[in-house]
Design a protein around this motif. Sequence first.
Motif, PDB file in Angstrom:
ATOM      1  N   GLY A  18      76.742  48.760  95.129  1.00  0.00           N
ATOM      2  CA  GLY A  18      77.563  47.561  95.314  1.00  0.00           C
ATOM      3  C   GLY A  18      77.481  46.620  94.124  1.00  0.00           C
ATOM      4  N   GLU A  19      76.289  46.553  93.526  1.00  0.00           N
ATOM      5  CA  GLU A  19      76.112  45.690  92.355  1.00  0.00           C
ATOM      6  C   GLU A  19      76.877  46.235  91.161  1.00  0.00           C
ATOM      7  OE1 GLU A  19      71.866  45.669  92.262  1.00  0.00           O
ATOM      8  OE2 GLU A  19      71.749  43.870  93.541  1.00  0.00           O
ATOM      9  N   SER A  22      82.654  47.253  91.994  1.00  0.00           N
ATOM     10  CA  SER A  22      83.277  46.270  92.886  1.00  0.00           C
ATOM     11  C   SER A  22      84.263  46.936  93.854  1.00  0.00           C
ATOM     12  CB  SER A  22      84.008  45.221  92.054  1.00  0.00           C
ATOM     13  OG  SER A  22      84.998  45.857  91.273  1.00  0.00           O
ATOM     14  N   LYS A  43      74.260  41.217 101.215  1.00  0.00           N
ATOM     15  CA  LYS A  43      74.472  40.979  99.788  1.00  0.00           C
ATOM     16  C   LYS A  43      75.956  40.804  99.452  1.00  0.00           C
ATOM     17  CE  LYS A  43      72.218  41.002  95.799  1.00  0.00           C
ATOM     18  NZ  LYS A  43      71.494  41.868  94.872  1.00  0.00           N
ATOM     19  N   PHE A  44      76.799  41.580 100.102  1.00  0.00           N
ATOM     20  CA  PHE A  44      78.240  41.550  99.786  1.00  0.00           C
ATOM     21  C   PHE A  44      79.063  41.388 101.069  1.00  0.00           C
ATOM     22  CE2 PHE A  44      76.023  44.551  96.930  1.00  0.00           C
ATOM     23  CZ  PHE A  44      76.163  43.877  95.731  1.00  0.00           C
ATOM     24  N   GLU A  46      81.735  39.954 101.812  1.00  0.00           N
ATOM     25  CA  GLU A  46      83.198  40.083 101.695  1.00  0.00           C
ATOM     26  C   GLU A  46      83.634  41.542 101.601  1.00  0.00           C
ATOM     27  OE1 GLU A  46      81.126  39.010  99.413  1.00  0.00           O
ATOM     28  OE2 GLU A  46      81.530  40.319  97.703  1.00  0.00           O
ATOM     29  N   ARG A  47      82.683  42.442 101.328  1.00  0.00           N
ATOM     30  CA  ARG A  47      83.041  43.863 101.217  1.00  0.00           C
ATOM     31  C   ARG A  47      82.452  44.696 102.354  1.00  0.00           C
ATOM     32  NH1 ARG A  47      81.320  46.218  95.956  1.00  0.00           N
ATOM     33  NH2 ARG A  47      80.261  44.316  95.302  1.00  0.00           N
TER      34      ARG A  47
END
Lengths: 313, 292
Positions: A18-19, A22, A43-44, A46-47
């Motif tokens: 994920g880092e 995108s 961590k993400f 929105e995804r």
Amino acid sequence: MDRVATRDAYGEALVELGEKYSNIVVLDADLSGSTRTSKFARKFPERFFNMGVAEQNMMVTAAGFALAGFIPYVSTFAIFATGRAWEPIRQSIAYSNINVKIVASHAGITVGEDGGSHQSIEDIALMRVIPNMYVFVPADAVETKKIIKKIMEIDGPCYVRTGRSKVPVIFDNSYEFTPGKGKIVREGKDVAIIATGIEVYESLKAAEILEKKGISALVVNMSSIKPIDRELIEEVAERTGKIVTVEEHSIYGGLGSAVSEVIGETKPVPVKIIGIRDRFGISGKAEELVRYFKLDTESIAREVESFLSRIND
Amino acid sequence: MEIENPLPVDISRQELINLKQKAITIRKKIVKMLYLAGSGHTGGSLSIVEILVSLYFKVMKYDPRNPQWEERDRLILSKGHAAPALYAVLSEAGFFSEEDLWTLRKLGSHLQGHPDSKATPGVEISTGSLGQGLGIANGLALGLKLKKSSSRVYVILGDGEMQEGMVWEAAMASGHYRLDNLCAILDNNNLQIDGKVSDIMSIYPIEDKLRAFGWNVLTIDGHDFESILSALKIAEKTKGKPTFIVAKTVKGKGVSIFENKVKYHGVAPNEEEYRIAMEELKQQEEELRKYG
């Protein structure tokens, strides 16, 4: 020896991916804490998309994400991913060759206490039979991470099988995973044990017991179930003349079947398939169940020994 | 069936005639394709003609020379058995040649019995097994929002298909994620293979159910271009929720011998029926030319 559950390795690998990328999105069906996708979700956010307890719809939604240009990683327990959602996977993912990564946790009997309803012993067979689908079963945490990252490079649907219980880490970071390739993890000449998933470790230990009894067992880690490594199977069949397969899965349709399909066509040698023998799982502690279903080190060694003595008679 | 607050549609009389002519052309192609194929789904292909013509010749953005153009709008034909209608429209829109239509369902054809995205340009994803298109559309709509794309997603569902549980899993998710870039259109002809939808397994009241799931719901005459275009415009302007258009349609629409006949769900016209159907469609064309 470190013990790490392959689902934990998956959770960590997802965050690392994920880092870096995108275009990765993650979907889960109300089991993100258990499948470890919750790490990515924190961590993400929105995804990450929680689809609720609706696995079939989760699979086709993932197909939609892929159409929009994302690489979706989709997770739930193995039985719900591959059983409940089988036909949506076939129709809306595999038939159109859509780039969806299905990473299931809680495969096999090592789910433990939840019992037979939750112990998937059919998932390898269910995914292997679908055209376009890749099927990978990591042996430990290191290989899990390698596979989770490698499947980014495959443009098509993949199924990866992970487990709930902590299992020994047998590889170091230099281990490389190649789709379509198995690996000899121990040399031998009397018999080839081809294992997958957590049974690779059990088979390596079984080979140590067998060695003390004067039996030299070669051990293969067959993490790539589809495509399977035909060359390596033929090679070890030729070298040892006897094959034993070991998997935490039904003896029907899984690794044993895949290996038999290869050598039956080209290098017919006797094959002993060790796995769950046409029955459902039961509740118990994971390590108790491994012994109960005779998938532990000692049982494998015994089975190999009696298989060899039957052939040699 | 009138929309409560219709949005006026900016369309000239000539343009309307052109759309009606397009619909007849598409119907003729559908009937010919099915006749030549000798099998296929006549009724449900004919009932979605005005819907598809509105989308492809008035509403959607796409580029037939570049079917994968990023900024295109997307259509998912969830009721995949209406493939002949989609193929006729895609060919008319320039995705492939008219000649290809006559190969439908034949060995080696790139027009498979049900839509196959690997075989046919303009088909976004393979469908055919019912109940899955709305969930796919959700994923697309979520993905497009995440990419900040202005493209819209359309999905056409059958009314028998609404009996599939997956449709309701998806309908819940569309409402939950407030997918206002998504518009679902129901081909509500009230017939399925075994009989009337209301007899086999009633889906009604469909509007109330979907409103309860968080949708903006509109009911229209699914063969009236102005109603369809008005509804699609409302869908585009509605923010914060997805729009579901219940299009009241007639199965087999446009050919009297097929209209409202359950038999023609999955049966293609024979030679006699083909002749009668083409004659009727030709008459419609002549009348349109005379009276508009």
